[in-house]
Design a protein around this motif. Structure first.
Motif, mmCIF file in Angstrom:
data_model
loop_
_atom_site.group_PDB
_atom_site.id
_atom_site.type_symbol
_atom_site.label_atom_id
_atom_site.label_comp_id
_atom_site.label_asym_id
_atom_site.label_seq_id
_atom_site.Cartn_x
_atom_site.Cartn_y
_atom_site.Cartn_z
ATOM 1 N N LEU A 89 10.701 17.254 67.233
ATOM 2 C CA LEU A 89 9.512 16.532 67.669
ATOM 3 C C LEU A 89 8.268 17.402 67.537
ATOM 4 C CD1 LEU A 89 8.164 14.077 68.784
ATOM 5 C CD2 LEU A 89 8.948 14.683 71.083
ATOM 6 N N LEU A 90 8.408 18.689 67.799
ATOM 7 C CA LEU A 90 7.276 19.597 67.632
ATOM 8 C C LEU A 90 6.868 19.662 66.156
ATOM 9 C CD1 LEU A 90 5.619 21.405 69.589
ATOM 10 C CD2 LEU A 90 6.982 23.335 68.795
ATOM 11 N N GLU A 91 7.852 19.663 65.269
ATOM 12 C CA GLU A 91 7.567 19.636 63.834
ATOM 13 C C GLU A 91 6.842 18.348 63.448
ATOM 14 O OE1 GLU A 91 10.444 21.072 60.812
ATOM 15 O OE2 GLU A 91 11.801 21.290 62.522
ATOM 16 N N TYR A 92 7.312 17.217 63.995
ATOM 17 C CA TYR A 92 6.684 15.940 63.677
ATOM 18 C C TYR A 92 5.248 15.891 64.180
ATOM 19 C CZ TYR A 92 11.606 14.678 63.015
ATOM 20 O OH TYR A 92 12.921 14.647 62.606
ATOM 21 N N LEU A 93 5.012 16.480 65.344
ATOM 22 C CA LEU A 93 3.648 16.558 65.872
ATOM 23 C C LEU A 93 2.757 17.346 64.916
ATOM 24 C CD1 LEU A 93 4.299 17.239 69.670
ATOM 25 C CD2 LEU A 93 3.117 15.251 68.706
ATOM 26 N N GLU A 94 3.299 18.437 64.384
ATOM 27 C CA GLU A 94 2.516 19.253 63.452
ATOM 28 C C GLU A 94 2.176 18.456 62.197
ATOM 29 O OE1 GLU A 94 2.470 23.679 61.376
ATOM 30 O OE2 GLU A 94 4.204 23.044 62.564
ATOM 31 N N HIS A 95 3.122 17.684 61.697
ATOM 32 C CA HIS A 95 2.853 16.872 60.512
ATOM 33 C C HIS A 95 1.822 15.787 60.815
ATOM 34 C CE1 HIS A 95 5.954 18.047 57.375
ATOM 35 N NE2 HIS A 95 6.180 18.871 58.372
ATOM 36 N N LEU A 96 1.862 15.244 62.021
ATOM 37 C CA LEU A 96 0.859 14.262 62.414
ATOM 38 C C LEU A 96 -0.523 14.908 62.486
ATOM 39 C CD1 LEU A 96 -0.097 11.520 63.476
ATOM 40 C CD2 LEU A 96 0.641 12.238 65.769
ATOM 41 N N ILE A 97 -0.584 16.123 63.036
ATOM 42 C CA ILE A 97 -1.850 16.852 63.130
ATOM 43 C C ILE A 97 -2.439 17.091 61.742
ATOM 44 C CG2 ILE A 97 -2.848 19.107 63.708
ATOM 45 C CD1 ILE A 97 -0.867 19.125 66.117
ATOM 46 N N VAL A 98 -1.602 17.516 60.809
ATOM 47 C CA VAL A 98 -2.054 17.767 59.437
ATOM 48 C C VAL A 98 -2.583 16.481 58.815
ATOM 49 C CG1 VAL A 98 -1.301 18.408 57.116
ATOM 50 C CG2 VAL A 98 -0.541 19.747 59.083
ATOM 51 N N ALA A 99 -1.874 15.367 59.035
ATOM 52 C CA ALA A 99 -2.309 14.076 58.484
ATOM 53 C C ALA A 99 -3.648 13.651 59.082
ATOM 54 C CB ALA A 99 -1.252 13.012 58.750
ATOM 55 N N LEU A 100 -3.836 13.879 60.375
ATOM 56 C CA LEU A 100 -5.096 13.515 61.030
ATOM 57 C C LEU A 100 -6.248 14.380 60.543
ATOM 58 C CD1 LEU A 100 -3.813 13.018 64.695
ATOM 59 C CD2 LEU A 100 -4.642 11.221 63.155
ATOM 60 N N LEU A 101 -6.010 15.688 60.434
ATOM 61 C CA LEU A 101 -7.072 16.603 60.013
ATOM 62 C C LEU A 101 -7.484 16.365 58.568
ATOM 63 C CD1 LEU A 101 -5.864 19.964 61.635
ATOM 64 C CD2 LEU A 101 -7.722 18.492 62.425
ATOM 65 N N ASN A 102 -6.503 16.042 57.727
ATOM 66 C CA ASN A 102 -6.783 15.876 56.297
ATOM 67 C C ASN A 102 -6.990 14.425 55.892
ATOM 68 O OD1 ASN A 102 -6.410 18.640 56.061
ATOM 69 N ND2 ASN A 102 -4.251 18.444 55.513
ATOM 70 N N SER A 103 -6.881 13.507 56.856
ATOM 71 C CA SER A 103 -6.971 12.068 56.553
ATOM 72 C C SER A 103 -6.004 11.709 55.429
ATOM 73 C CB SER A 103 -8.402 11.687 56.173
ATOM 74 O OG SER A 103 -9.283 11.900 57.256
ATOM 75 N N SER A 104 -4.792 12.199 55.563
ATOM 76 C CA SER A 104 -3.770 11.970 54.537
ATOM 77 C C SER A 104 -2.610 11.187 55.129
ATOM 78 C CB SER A 104 -3.270 13.318 54.004
ATOM 79 O OG SER A 104 -2.732 14.108 55.057
ATOM 80 N N GLU A 105 -1.592 10.906 54.316
ATOM 81 C CA GLU A 105 -0.432 10.172 54.797
ATOM 82 C C GLU A 105 0.418 11.042 55.714
ATOM 83 O OE1 GLU A 105 1.594 8.705 51.288
ATOM 84 O OE2 GLU A 105 0.819 6.698 51.680
ATOM 85 N N LEU A 106 1.096 10.392 56.649
ATOM 86 C CA LEU A 106 2.028 11.085 57.535
ATOM 87 C C LEU A 106 3.386 11.142 56.851
ATOM 88 C CD1 LEU A 106 2.945 12.281 60.248
ATOM 89 C CD2 LEU A 106 3.271 9.944 61.075
ATOM 90 N N ARG A 107 3.882 12.348 56.677
ATOM 91 C CA ARG A 107 5.164 12.543 56.007
ATOM 92 C C ARG A 107 6.098 13.341 56.906
ATOM 93 N NH1 ARG A 107 4.646 11.767 50.445
ATOM 94 N NH2 ARG A 107 2.502 11.427 49.752
ATOM 95 N N PRO A 108 7.386 13.018 56.875
ATOM 96 C CA PRO A 108 8.343 13.789 57.684
ATOM 97 C C PRO A 108 8.625 15.139 57.029
ATOM 98 C CG PRO A 108 9.512 12.168 56.370
ATOM 99 C CD PRO A 108 8.035 11.927 56.135
ATOM 100 N N PRO A 109 9.047 16.144 57.821
ATOM 101 C CA PRO A 109 9.464 17.413 57.212
ATOM 102 C C PRO A 109 10.631 17.180 56.264
ATOM 103 C CG PRO A 109 9.190 17.646 59.582
ATOM 104 C CD PRO A 109 9.117 16.174 59.283
ATOM 105 N N GLU A 110 10.816 18.055 55.331
ATOM 106 C CA GLU A 110 11.872 17.930 54.331
ATOM 107 C C GLU A 110 13.235 17.810 54.999
ATOM 108 O OE1 GLU A 110 12.854 17.492 50.362
ATOM 109 O OE2 GLU A 110 10.858 17.909 51.162
ATOM 110 N N GLY A 111 13.945 16.720 54.704
ATOM 111 C CA GLY A 111 15.301 16.551 55.209
ATOM 112 C C GLY A 111 15.398 16.265 56.696
ATOM 113 N N LYS A 112 14.296 15.829 57.346
ATOM 114 C CA LYS A 112 14.326 15.617 58.802
ATOM 115 C C LYS A 112 14.077 14.149 59.173
ATOM 116 C CE LYS A 112 14.815 19.934 60.190
ATOM 117 N NZ LYS A 112 13.631 20.684 60.621
#
Length: 382
Positions: A89-112
């Motif tokens: 969940l902490l990893e998913y939060l980080e991916h959400l943060i990256v998507a919000l900051l970059n205005s990009s798509e939300l993607r899951p970590p590799e293989g997760k």
């Protein structure tokens, strides 16, 4: 204008406290407030399965009292699984943060792309924050549908009963220069127990009481990173438009954390000290090698030849150390190890072998330094 200046403003607000303290009730009120931020409320026990959470929580707290070994063995797997899901969940939060900051798509970590990921995505979709429309659902990607200029505050609803649980989120906020704050809801344990009984899925009463004894409340006096914290009495209903909460969130969003900066002056000083130590050790090792070499030459060369050989070896040593000093400056410093010391002496011997070889009756290749196995000898000083 630089990219850093145009990126979306994002913050994290932790809601922590005992089960039944009112965190989820407060979390639900954020979407109905008049605050200028857009909120994403992420409730941990809706994303991490309740069974895993309850068993793991009980196991964590039971460490303070004696329990039957058989019960402990049964809980080990669930506890490990729960901790793993928290890290996911902490990893998913980080991916959400990256998507919000970059205005990009939300993607899951590799293989997760697991059950925790799908519940995490569902949580965001229910709040109208992301959409699978127009995105590649097969790859698990989702479009962020929040206007680029909107500030976003991620409200994390969890007990966060250990300081370490909160600190790892703080580190994530600092990594991306986010706003960060904590709201601790203090509620008498009797009230928490009573509220918990009315829940569809309740926690054992003794677990809540144990947790009340072990919970680590925010301590701004001890921990500088917890300065932006608010402790509220939640025995009465508290909503997100409370002026204290509004002030806390606005302050966090207006003052994002700064990533940890290295002190370059101290770092350079440490490099110089380390380099001097490496050169000193190399000098001592080569001196011993020269002494041993001269002892081997003695008896096979005249006094004049001995003197010439010694002078040439000393000159070669000076040049070798100067070359080593330049390489340390150019390519960075690695700690001096026995393998590196042996490599340095071996390289020196190769460069000076022609000086003493004519005086040796038989070819020898060892010196006083231990002959450790160093496959890539050049890597010792490169």
């Amino acid at each position: 204008m630089c990219e850093e200046a145009t990126r979306r403003q994002v913050g994290i607000c932790l809601l922590c406290g005992l089960p039944g303290a009112g965190k989820s009730t407060l979390g639900r009120s954020f979407s109905a407030t008049i605050l200028r931020q857009r909120f994403a409320v992420i409730t941990y026990d809706k994303i991490i399965t309740a069974e895993a959470f309850h068993l793991a929580l009980q196991d964590e707290l039971d460490q303070s009292r004696e329990i039957p070994p058989s019960s402990a063995l049964l809980k080990t797997q669930e506890t490990s699984q729960w901790k793993q899901h928290r890290q996911y969940l902490l990893e998913y939060l980080e991916h959400l943060i990256v998507a919000l900051l970059n205005s990009s798509e939300l993607r899951p970590p590799e293989g997760k792309c697991d059950g925790t990921w799908y519940r995490f995505v569902d949580c965001l979709e229910e709040q109208g924050l992301i959409s699978s429309a127009g995105s590649s659902t097969e790859k698990g990607t989702h479009s962020v549908i929040i206007p680029e200029n909107d500030e976003v505050c991620l409200v994390l609803d969890d007990n966060f009963y250990y300081q370490s649980m909160r600190y790892e989120v703080y580190q994530l906020a600092r990594k991306y220069s986010l706003g960060f704050c904590q709201i601790y809801l203090h509620c008498p344990v009797e009230s928490c127990v009573l509220r918990n009984k009315g829940r569809p899925v309740s926690i054992a009463e003794d677990t809540i009481r144990l947790m009340d004894k072990k919970i680590q409340k925010p301590n701004p006096e001890k921990n500088s990173w917890e300065q932006n914290s608010l402790v509220l009495d939640s025995s009465q209903l508290i909503k997100a438009d409370d002026h204290r909460i509004v002030k806390l969130v606005n302050q966090a969003m207006a003052n994002p954390l700064r990533p940890l900066q290295e002190n370059l002056e101290i770092k350079e000083k440490d490099r110089a000290i380390t380099a001097a130590s490496i050169l000193h050790q190399a000098d001592q090792s080569i001196r011993r090698c020269i002494s041993e070499t001269m002892r081997r030459v003695k008896g096979t060369a005249s006094a004049h030849e001995m003197k010439v050989a010694a002078q040439e070896l000393q000159s070669a040593k000076s040049q070798f150390l100067e070359d080593l000093r330049e390489r340390l400056c150019e390519k960075g410093i690695q700690p001096m190890t026995a393998c590196n010391a042996t490599t340095i002496v071996s390289l020196f011997k190769e460069q000076t072998d022609h000086i003493v070889q004519p005086f040796l009756a038989t070819e020898q290749s060892c010196c006083l330094e231990p002959n450790l196995d160093c496959n890539d000898r050049a890597s010792g000083i490169s």
